[in-house]
Design a protein around this motif. Structure first.
Motif, short mmCIF file in Angstrom:
data_model
loop_
_atom_site.label_atom_id
_atom_site.label_comp_id
_atom_site.label_asym_id
_atom_site.label_seq_id
_atom_site.Cartn_x
_atom_site.Cartn_y
_atom_site.Cartn_z
N THR A 325 51.45 41.98 39.75
CA THR A 325 51.29 42.85 40.92
C THR A 325 50.83 42.02 42.12
OG1 THR A 325 50.58 44.63 39.43
CG2 THR A 325 50.18 44.94 41.78
N ASP A 326 51.57 42.10 43.24
CA ASP A 326 51.07 41.45 44.45
C ASP A 326 49.98 42.32 45.07
OD1 ASP A 326 52.19 43.28 46.64
OD2 ASP A 326 54.03 42.75 45.57
N HIS A 327 49.21 41.75 45.98
CA HIS A 327 48.02 42.47 46.46
C HIS A 327 48.38 43.67 47.34
CE1 HIS A 327 48.96 39.20 49.20
NE2 HIS A 327 48.17 39.67 50.14
N HIS A 328 49.56 43.66 47.94
CA HIS A 328 49.97 44.84 48.72
C HIS A 328 50.25 46.04 47.80
CE1 HIS A 328 50.09 42.80 52.58
NE2 HIS A 328 50.73 41.79 52.00
N THR A 329 50.89 45.76 46.68
CA THR A 329 51.15 46.83 45.71
C THR A 329 49.84 47.34 45.11
OG1 THR A 329 53.29 45.84 45.18
CG2 THR A 329 52.40 47.45 43.62
N ALA A 330 48.93 46.42 44.82
CA ALA A 330 47.62 46.82 44.29
C ALA A 330 46.89 47.71 45.29
CB ALA A 330 46.79 45.58 43.97
N LYS A 331 47.02 47.40 46.56
CA LYS A 331 46.39 48.23 47.60
C LYS A 331 47.00 49.64 47.60
CE LYS A 331 45.24 48.40 52.54
NZ LYS A 331 45.54 49.82 52.69
N GLY A 360 37.84 46.01 47.65
CA GLY A 360 38.39 44.77 48.20
C GLY A 360 39.35 44.17 47.20
N ILE A 361 40.49 43.71 47.68
CA ILE A 361 41.53 43.17 46.79
C ILE A 361 41.78 41.70 47.13
CG2 ILE A 361 43.95 43.35 46.09
CD1 ILE A 361 43.85 46.29 46.72
N SER A 362 41.82 40.87 46.11
CA SER A 362 42.13 39.45 46.29
C SER A 362 43.44 39.10 45.59
CB SER A 362 40.99 38.57 45.77
OG SER A 362 40.75 38.82 44.40
N ASP A 363 44.12 38.13 46.13
CA ASP A 363 45.35 37.60 45.52
C ASP A 363 44.92 36.57 44.48
OD1 ASP A 363 47.72 36.47 44.81
OD2 ASP A 363 48.41 36.04 46.85
N ALA A 364 44.81 37.00 43.23
CA ALA A 364 44.28 36.12 42.18
C ALA A 364 45.16 34.91 41.94
CB ALA A 364 44.11 36.92 40.88
N SER A 365 46.46 35.05 42.14
CA SER A 365 47.37 33.92 41.90
C SER A 365 47.21 32.84 42.95
CB SER A 365 48.82 34.41 41.85
OG SER A 365 49.14 35.15 43.02
N ALA A 366 46.65 33.20 44.13
CA ALA A 366 46.44 32.21 45.19
C ALA A 366 45.02 31.66 45.19
CB ALA A 366 46.74 32.84 46.55
N CYS A 367 44.12 32.31 44.45
CA CYS A 367 42.72 31.85 44.38
C CYS A 367 42.58 30.74 43.34
CB CYS A 367 41.80 33.01 44.04
SG CYS A 367 41.63 34.23 45.36
N ARG A 368 41.46 30.05 43.42
CA ARG A 368 41.21 28.94 42.50
C ARG A 368 40.30 29.39 41.36
NH1 ARG A 368 40.79 27.20 47.46
NH2 ARG A 368 38.51 27.11 47.41
N GLY A 369 40.83 30.15 40.45
CA GLY A 369 40.08 30.53 39.27
C GLY A 369 39.30 31.82 39.42
N PHE A 370 38.55 32.13 38.38
CA PHE A 370 37.86 33.41 38.26
C PHE A 370 36.80 33.61 39.35
CE2 PHE A 370 34.23 35.79 36.41
CZ PHE A 370 34.84 37.03 36.29
#
Length: 540
Positions: A325-331, A360-370
């Motif tokens: 799921t991309d963050h726009h869809t999650a929103k 608040g929603i973050s793009d986990a695939s673009a972040c550096r880990g948990f």
């Protein structure tokens, strides 16, 4: 050797007290002589850490171009030495090879409830000797309010108390701790069959007759705490909300993250917080609060899609993983959830209320880990609340973000300038700053504190007062009475400091509403551990 250690600490205290209270300026030469003497003498008699710090400060002083030091600047400069000297004084001996005690967060928390301060003080001391953390209450109502935030490993209460019996309190407690697996122990001089049976009918886990042998008492407490921890390890779902517990969040995140990376699919995460939840608990009670939480979790599960993973992050906070799921869809998913949840109507004592949430929603695939993913989502959640709540916000990019910290203010009221300086510096540099944003002010006595109006300012912020029990002009008990007479006195958390010969004063302080107390001399780490628990209680 011991007498030389006592003499050295006394000399340090005398010199620093003179500089902190009487001297307007301190010559560099005087400071040099003081540090030079310490650097040589302290290690010789066994105070290795004090000697090491004095030596390091001596080298810094030699490189400094400052010829005359102000009272304020010398306090800052000598703060590492102050902390080491105070720790040495607290323990009586600076033993660097001592057996390691459990870390602050590892100590199991016990809640004591009894209207006999003398018994509370005795049991508190014995339990803390056995590496438990203890919060003591003489007011059952105050204990009940704190129960949810503290989440103790065991509750111990007396059967017979003024105003309300322990059995009545137990019956009320069990309504609240039904989903929390908190074991309870009843203690009483009344060992009648009727009292014992009534205790067990109300689901008490143990009954201990007074007087008791303290070693057996500790063993029985430890047994119940161990059982609770074993049960917690077996539980995957939060008892109240029936979503996954926080301890399963990181392993689940890493598993999903690895899979999404292999499949080159998007991955999002969201932090959700129910709006104004503390005011719901304060106004309508924790049973209503529990109902709101369980109903929100039900709406959350019904609106998530197959594969989405909800977790109870803590208190009224939830975390959701959105694989594929991309963050726009999650929103879009959470916007729909918010719209539906706001239509839920709750009732309590003849009143109705509706509740919203912020996310608040973050793009986990673009972040550096948990950790980075959680921080980004938390930062976006903070932005949602800042913008007026009841909304879902996307984290901005994948840049580094600092965790959002709640503001907490501290006042240190003590007539000893060294204690004030040590505590002020320690608070400003302790691990508490990773939890909250601290501001610290100090006052030389109770009269100066009250006349400053500190307690009348910033009513929106949680406020902590570290208060010496015995002071000239206006002692700590009188200050405590003044604070507890205020209409908004609940926002103040008060930790009393007392000497070992002041048990009567501490008993009075507990009756008047002190939240905790420490006996001088104390270890700074012990102070930090207790404050951390209290901060989590008031800022959750």
């Amino acid at each position: 050797m011991e007498k030389y250690k006592v003499k050295l600490l006394g000399n340090i205290r005398t010199k620093l007290k003179t500089w902190f209270e009487e001297a307007e300026a301190i010559e560099k030469e005087d400071l040099y002589k003081f540090l030079h003497s310490l650097a040589g003498t302290a290690p010789t008699i066994g105070y290795l850490e004090i000697g090491e710090i004095a030596g390091r400060l001596l080298m810094e002083l030699e490189q400094s171009k400052t010829g005359v030091w102000s009272r304020e600047s010398i306090q800052v400069f000598l703060s590492p030495l102050l902390a080491a000297a105070y720790e040495a004084d607290s323990s009586g001996r600076l033993d660097l090879t001592a057996e390691k005690e459990p870390a602050d967060g590892e100590k199991d928390l016990i809640m004591l409830i009894d209207d006999d301060p003398a018994l509370i003080m005795f049991l508190k001391e014995e339990l803390e000797k056995n590496q438990f953390a203890v919060m003591a209450f003489t007011s059952p109502q105050k204990a009940l309010k704190a129960l949810f935030d503290l989440d103790p490993c065991c509750v111990i209460m007396d059967v017979h108390m003024k105003g309300k019996s322990g059995l009545e309190i137990l019956e009320e407690f069990k309504q609240y701790i039904h989903f929390r697996f908190i074991p309870s122990i009843m203690i009483s001089v009344d060992n009648s069959k009727e009292t014992r049976m009534r205790s067990y009918e109300l689901d008490a886990d143990d009954f201990i007759q007074k007087p008791f042998e303290i070693d057996e008492f500790i063993l029985r407490v430890r047994r119940l705490v161990k059982r609770k921890k074993q049960l917690r390890e077996l539980i995957m779902l939060d008892e109240l909300t029936k979503v996954y517990t926080r301890k399963h969040l990181k392993p689940a995140f890493e598993r999903v993250s690895s899979q999404m990376e292999r499949e080159q699919l998007p991955f999002s995460a969201a932090m959700i917080d129910l709006d104004h939840f503390k005011s719901i608990n304060d106004r309508y009670g924790h049973l209503t609060g529990d109902h709101v939480l369980s109903q929100f979790a039900e709406v959350l599960k019904n609106n998530l899609r197959t594969g989405d993973l909800p977790f109870r992050y803590g208190g009224e906070e939830f975390f959701v993983l959105f694989p594929r799921t991309d963050h726009h869809t999650a929103k879009h998913v959470l916007d729909r959830l918010l719209e539906q949840f706001e239509q839920e109507v709750f009732s309590s004592a003849g009143e109705t209320l509706t509740v919203s949430f912020s996310a608040g929603i973050s793009d986990a695939s673009a972040c550096r880990g948990f950790e980075h993913t959680v921080k980004a989502a938390d930062h976006a959640l903070y932005e949602a609340k800042r913008m007026g709540r009841a909304r879902v916000i996307l984290a901005k990019g994948n840049e580094d973000v600092e965790p959002v910290k709640k503001a907490v203010r501290f006042a240190i009221v003590d007539d000893d300038p060294i204690i004030r300086s040590v505590l002020q510096d320690y608070l400003r540099n302790s691990s508490l700053n990773s939890e909250v944003s601290l501001t610290v002010e100090t006052y030389k006595n109770g009269a100066a504190f009250l006349s400053s109006g500190w307690h009348l300012k910033m009513p929106e912020l949680p406020s902590f007062i570290i208060l010496d029990g015995v002071m000239p002009e206006l002692d700590g008990v009188e200050v405590l009475k003044s604070i507890r007479s205020l209409d908004d006195q609940e926002r103040f958390t008060i930790v009393m400091l007392t000497g070992r010969t002041s048990e009567e004063d501490m008993a009075e302080a507990l009756r008047l509403g002190a939240d905790d107390y420490l006996t001088k001399p104390f270890k700074l780490k012990e102070m930090e551990s207790r404050l951390l628990r209290l901060i989590k209680k008031v800022s959750s």
